[in-house]
Structures are given as C-alpha cells and as structure tokens.
Motif scaffolding. Structure first.
Motif, PDB file in Angstrom:
ATOM      1  N   GLY A 491       0.829  -0.947  -1.794  1.00 45.21           N
ATOM      2  CA  GLY A 491       1.929   0.022  -1.724  1.00 45.21           C
ATOM      3  C   GLY A 491       2.253   0.335  -0.269  1.00 45.21           C
ATOM      4  N   ASP A 492       3.180   1.250  -0.073  1.00 43.14           N
ATOM      5  CA  ASP A 492       3.657   1.566   1.273  1.00 43.14           C
ATOM      6  C   ASP A 492       2.634   2.428   2.019  1.00 43.14           C
ATOM      7  OD1 ASP A 492       4.971   2.272   3.523  1.00 43.14           O
ATOM      8  OD2 ASP A 492       6.610   3.369   2.532  1.00 43.14           O
ATOM      9  N   GLU A 494       2.892   3.981   4.734  1.00 40.26           N
ATOM     10  CA  GLU A 494       3.508   5.159   5.359  1.00 40.26           C
ATOM     11  C   GLU A 494       3.449   6.380   4.443  1.00 40.26           C
ATOM     12  OE1 GLU A 494       4.577   5.355   8.441  1.00 40.26           O
ATOM     13  OE2 GLU A 494       3.884   3.278   8.683  1.00 40.26           O
ATOM     14  N   THR A 495       3.529   6.160   3.141  1.00 32.22           N
ATOM     15  CA  THR A 495       3.581   7.295   2.213  1.00 32.22           C
ATOM     16  C   THR A 495       2.220   7.602   1.594  1.00 32.22           C
ATOM     17  OG1 THR A 495       4.169   5.798   0.430  1.00 32.22           O
ATOM     18  CG2 THR A 495       6.005   6.849   1.606  1.00 32.22           C
ATOM     19  N   ASN A 531       0.670   5.307  -6.952  1.00 30.58           N
ATOM     20  CA  ASN A 531       1.595   4.383  -6.271  1.00 30.58           C
ATOM     21  C   ASN A 531       0.925   3.556  -5.177  1.00 30.58           C
ATOM     22  OD1 ASN A 531       3.695   5.236  -7.833  1.00 30.58           O
ATOM     23  ND2 ASN A 531       4.203   6.936  -6.432  1.00 30.58           N
ATOM     24  N   HIS A 532      -0.328   3.853  -4.965  1.00 26.68           N
ATOM     25  CA  HIS A 532      -1.078   3.137  -3.934  1.00 26.68           C
ATOM     26  C   HIS A 532      -2.362   2.573  -4.518  1.00 26.68           C
ATOM     27  CE1 HIS A 532       1.585   5.640  -1.474  1.00 26.68           C
ATOM     28  NE2 HIS A 532       1.506   4.633  -0.610  1.00 26.68           N
TER      29      HIS A 532
END
Ligand code: G4P
Length: 538
Positions: A491-492, A494-495, A531-532
C-alpha cells in the motif's frame, strides 16, 4: 591428474548418471550439543577418512575442527561459516554441507539448506525436539526436502523412545516411522533391532570414548537363542514395544519420505558408535541423489534435469578472506546439472556475461584441493572477483535462472557505526561487502540518513564486527534496537499511520520495511491498517 578429454555424448551421459547415482548431498540439522559434530566425525571414521575419532570433536583438547576456517571460530571453538566436505563412504560420494552449530545461527545456515537434497535431524534423546531444530526443520519443510531422524545419546538416560517419536510428530507435524528400535536405554543400551531385516544388532565398544569402530553381532529374531542375549526384563519390554509398533506405528513409505511427509527414525549413540554404521548404510540407501530443479526463463518455468541439461550451478554462499594466507573471496556453487570442469567458460545469467571458472577448489580444513571435475550435488568454491551475488545462476549455455533464494525474516536489528569517524570509508566498504555476501541484511531509515543492520541471529552481528576489525581495521559500536519482528509494507507508505511505535525502514531494493517491537504489535497493526497489508520477509 584426471582426464578431461572430449567424450562422446552417450559416454558423457553415462558418466554423469553414474556420478549422480552415487552422490548424497545433505546437511545435519540439530540444536547445539545434540551431537552433530560427533556424528559428522563418525561419518569420517566409518568412511575411512580418519582412523581415530576425537580429532574433530575434541575442541576442548585444542584440536582443530575440520570445518574451522576463520580465526574467530578457532578463538571461540565454534563453527560459524557453512562449508562443504566431500568424501567417499563405501560406494557413495558424500557431500556434507556444514551448518553452523551454535546457540545462535545465521542466514548462512538457512541458505545452506537450499543446497541440500536431504537432511539428517539429530535429536538428543534426553531433550527431544529443541528450538533450533524446529527452525531448521521449518526450512526443510519449506523446500520439501526429506529428513531422516537420528535420536542420539541413547547411552544416557533419556526419554522413552515412543514418547520421542510422538514429540517429533506433534511438534514438527511430520509422521515418524521407526526403522530400528533400541534395546534398553542408558547403560543398558547395547543394541538395536533392525525392523526391516528382523535382526538384533548387538554392539561392543572397542575403545574408550568411541575412538574406533564398535564391534557388531547380528542375530536373527527368529533364532531361538536370541532372547538369551539380553536380560529377561529388557527382552519383554522390547518384545512388547515391537508388537505395538507393528500394530500402531507408521509404516515406512519411501515415496512419502521423499516428499517430506514421513521421517524414518533411528536410535543410536554417536559417541559409542552404537547404531552408527547401520544408520549411515541406511542413509546412503534411502536419501535421494541430486534431482531436477525448477528455473525461470523469459517464457516461463522449466525443469533443469541433472543429466539431460548441460552444466549449471548457483551461488548459495559467498565468503571473503576465509584464510588470511589467501586474501581473496570465494563463491560457493552448488552444481545442479551436467559436468563441471576446471576453466570451464560459462554464462553468468544476471550479468549476461561470459566468464571462466578458474581455480575451483573443494575444502577440507585449511587445505584447498583443486577440483578438476565435479558433478550435480557437488559444491565447489571459485574465486570471486566481485561478480557473484547470492542466488546467481551460471550455466554453459545460459537462458535460465534458478529460483531466487528466499531471504529470511530478520529477528534482531542494530545500529552500527565506526568508533573513529575517520574510518567511515572503510566501514562503508566493509558493510557493503558483507551485505552482498549475506552476512547481514542492511536497512536504511526512510529519510536515508541512518543505517541499520538486520539478522536472523546475534552471531551475524558478531561476525560483522569481527570482520570489520580483522579485514577493514575498523572498530565499531553496535547498539541493538528494541525490535523483534519485521514485515514489508504494502500500500501507499505515505498514508501509513501505525497504532503502535514502529521503525520505518527500507531494504536495499528500496522496499518499505516496518520494524515492530513484538509479534503482537505486528498483528495488531495488520488488523488496524487494512489498507496497508504486511508481508512476511521470507
Ligand atoms: P554439536 O556439534 O551438536 O554441538 O554436539 P557435539 O557433537 O559437540 O556433542 C556435544 C556433547 O555431547 C559432547 O560432549 C559430546 O561428546 C557429547 N555426545 C555426542 N554424542 C553423544 C552420545 O551418543 N552419547 C553421549 N553420552 N554423549 C554424546 P562435551 O562434553 O560437550 O564435549 P567433549 O568434551 O566430549 O568434546
């Protein structure tokens, strides 16, 4: 000097087939002190390589261990780096891959198992299945390699054999099948029953401390006199247990053994040489010769057959400066197919380059024997002028790459720096070299300003510090970090906002790696941050 004259195709095929049929390439997996060194030494004794046992194992007596390489090993009396030994045993050619036998182990130990076709698991009869054995067994399982079980120290008062068999099944999740059965335990351990031949094998010591081979007498269980060779109580117990095994024990199935689903179990005493030779004979019979291996090509997966394919090998270990007299670096190759010859010109898949394999050698202690010919299953060390990385494939014609070696989940992490800042350059060079060799894994902070080292075992840090000092003349400060678990972050990045304190790092390929204080923290984060997803680094 061996003859390497060109051969006709069928003659070469026959030569390779014969060589493969004889080869047994394996590693011994065990917890420290279970008797791995003693068993290895007995293999040398029974193969005729040494006349008297006690030389290899007698560390406390100051004798040199066969696989002692580095000064540090000698100083500490332990075997750190994995290497291989080759010697004939009766009609077989044995390749023993030396897995470090220390409280602590390293990625080297794991990687060595990728080069083995099977494993011997040594268990101390009093202690059963211990931690390190469990971890190493897990790697064998991951690779699906067959495992034979050697229950050692039957001459000491240990646990009941049935109880040990049960523990192997429960803890390791593999069926166990007793090939022999002990006659008594502790002082009463005088022999074993070979369940396949239905014979009682009685052993007698011929020397103090098992320095020379034990005498063996074989008596058929059908012989009316057989019970007179053991006490009445022992005979009764033996008889009952053998009956129980017939009814309730797992039968031995060779196919299932080769698939890693059942482990044949042998009871013995390596120190006294009781049950050792029958075990080695069974090992040579049961263990598989080098087999085919999968590889990747641009058009998909192919299988490399040890006989049909031309020469191929992969690098499973790198080592610099093994011997201070030879200040060079060595890449250890496991041969997978075809015939290896000195000065062979091969293709290096990753670099897309041709190279000549010069000065290949095999190892026994500090002696380097030049290798003229080698076959699948063999390990050869070649000079590495900095072009080999762990997992590299080389082959005669090129075009494929063996599956990448797994990298193993680090469990300890540290910040390391030179004591003297002026030594920064040498420090960086040394760390870079040792990361390439796989001594440690390297991580950096997300801002790229800090560097950390990661390892499977503390020993890897000790080796790093020792070698930085010995080879690069850099004294270092090492601060262990309070993290025990790691995972790749999907996942991203950064978030990513974890609910617990973590250290955000990147591996050498730039992939985000998160360090957690506990396994619980990691699980909790995985649940809280859907989400990660977190991927295990194995
Ligand atoms: P390791 O490589 O797995 O660490 O074990 P190693 O062979 O060094 O054996 C550990 C200890 O166990 C050694 O004793 C060795 O003599 C002993 N040992 C090995 N096999 C047997 C066996 O079948 N029976 C008995 N009773 N002992 C066994 P040590 O006292 O630690 O070393 P040393 O002074 O004998 O060298």
């Amino acid at each position: 000097m061996l003859q390497c004259a060109p051969m006709t195709e069928p003659a070469l095929t026959t030569e390779i087939k014969n060589a493969i049929a004889k080869r047994r390439t394996f590693a011994i997996i065990s917890h420290p002190d279970a008797g791995k060194t003693t068993l290895t030494e007995k293999l040398l004794l029974y193969s005729g390589m040494i006349q008297t046992a006690g030389m290899v194992r007698g560390r406390k007596g100051g004798k040199v261990a066969v696989s002692d390489w580095m000064g540090m090993e000698q100083e500490r009396g332990i075997s750190i780096t994995a290497s291989a030994m080759q010697f004939p045993y009766k009609n077989a050619i044995i390749n023993v891959l030396d897995t470090p036998g220390h409280q602590d182990f390293s990625e080297d130990t794991y990687r060595t198992l990728t080069a083995a076709d099977c494993a011997i698991m040594v268990i101390d009869a009093a202690k059963g299945v211990e931690t390190q054995t469990r971890k190493l067994f897990a790697v064998c399982r991951l690779r699906g390699i067959p495992v034979m079980t050697f229950v050692n120290k039957m001459d000491m008062y240990g646990r009941e054999p049935l109880d040990l068999m049960h523990e192997v099944e429960e803890v390791l999740g593999i069926h166990s099948s007793a090939i022999n059965w002990p006659v008594g335990g502790g002082r009463e351990f005088t022999g074993v029953v070979d369940r396949r031949t239905q014979e009682l094998l009685l052993f007698t010591k011929k020397s103090v401390g098992g320095a020379s081979k034990a005498a063996v007498e074989r008596i058929s269980l059908k012989d009316p006199d057989v019970k007179n060779h053991v006490s009445e109580d022992l005979w009764k117990k033996l008889h009952n247990e053998l009956e129980l095994l017939e009814v309730a024990g797992n039968p031995y199935n060779h196919e299932n053994f080769l698939r890693g689903q059942v482990t044949p179990v042998f009871f013995a005493s390596a120190l006294n040489n009781f049950g050792v030779e029958p075990f080695f004979d069974a090992f040579v019979n049961m263990a598989p010769p080098p087999g085919p291996r999968p590889a990747d090509t641009p058009s998909g997966e192919i299988i490399i057959d040890p006989v049909e394919n031309d020469f191929s090998a992969y690098v499973f270990k790198l080592q610099a400066n093994m011997n201070p007299k030879h200040r060079d670096s060595t890449a250890f190759l496991r041969i997978c197919s075809g015939r290896f010859e000195r000065d062979l010109v091969v293709k290096h898949h990753r670099l897309n380059k041709e190279l000549r394999l010069s000065r290949p050698h095999s190892m026994l202690a500090q002696d380097r024997n030049t290798v003229d010919l080698a076959y699948p299953g063999d390990v050869v060390g070649v000079i590495n002028p900095g072009i080999f990385s762990i997992g590299d494939t080389i082959s005669l014609k090129g075009g494929f790459n063996f599956k990448p070696l797994p990298s193993f989940q680090p469990e300890i992490f540290a910040r390391v720096r030179p004591k003297d800042v002026a030594k920064r350059k040498s420090f960086d060079k040394g760390v870079e070299q040792m990361t390439a060799e796989g001594t440690v894994q390297m991580l950096s902070s997300w801002d790229g300003l800090e560097f950390f080292v990661a390892a499977v075992g503390r020993l890897q840090f000790d080796v790093l510090q020792y070698r930085l000092k010995a080879e690069y003349n850099v004294d270092t400060l090492l601060e262990t970090l309070p993290f025990q678990s790691s995972a790749w972050l999907m996942g991203d990045p950064e978030t990513f906002d974890p609910p617990v304190a973590v250290l955000k790092t990147r591996d050498r390929q730039g992939r985000p790696v998160i360090l957690f204080k506990t396994a619980w923290d990691k699980d909790y984060t995985a649940r809280k941050c859907p989400n990660h997803p977190l991927a295990d680094m194995a």
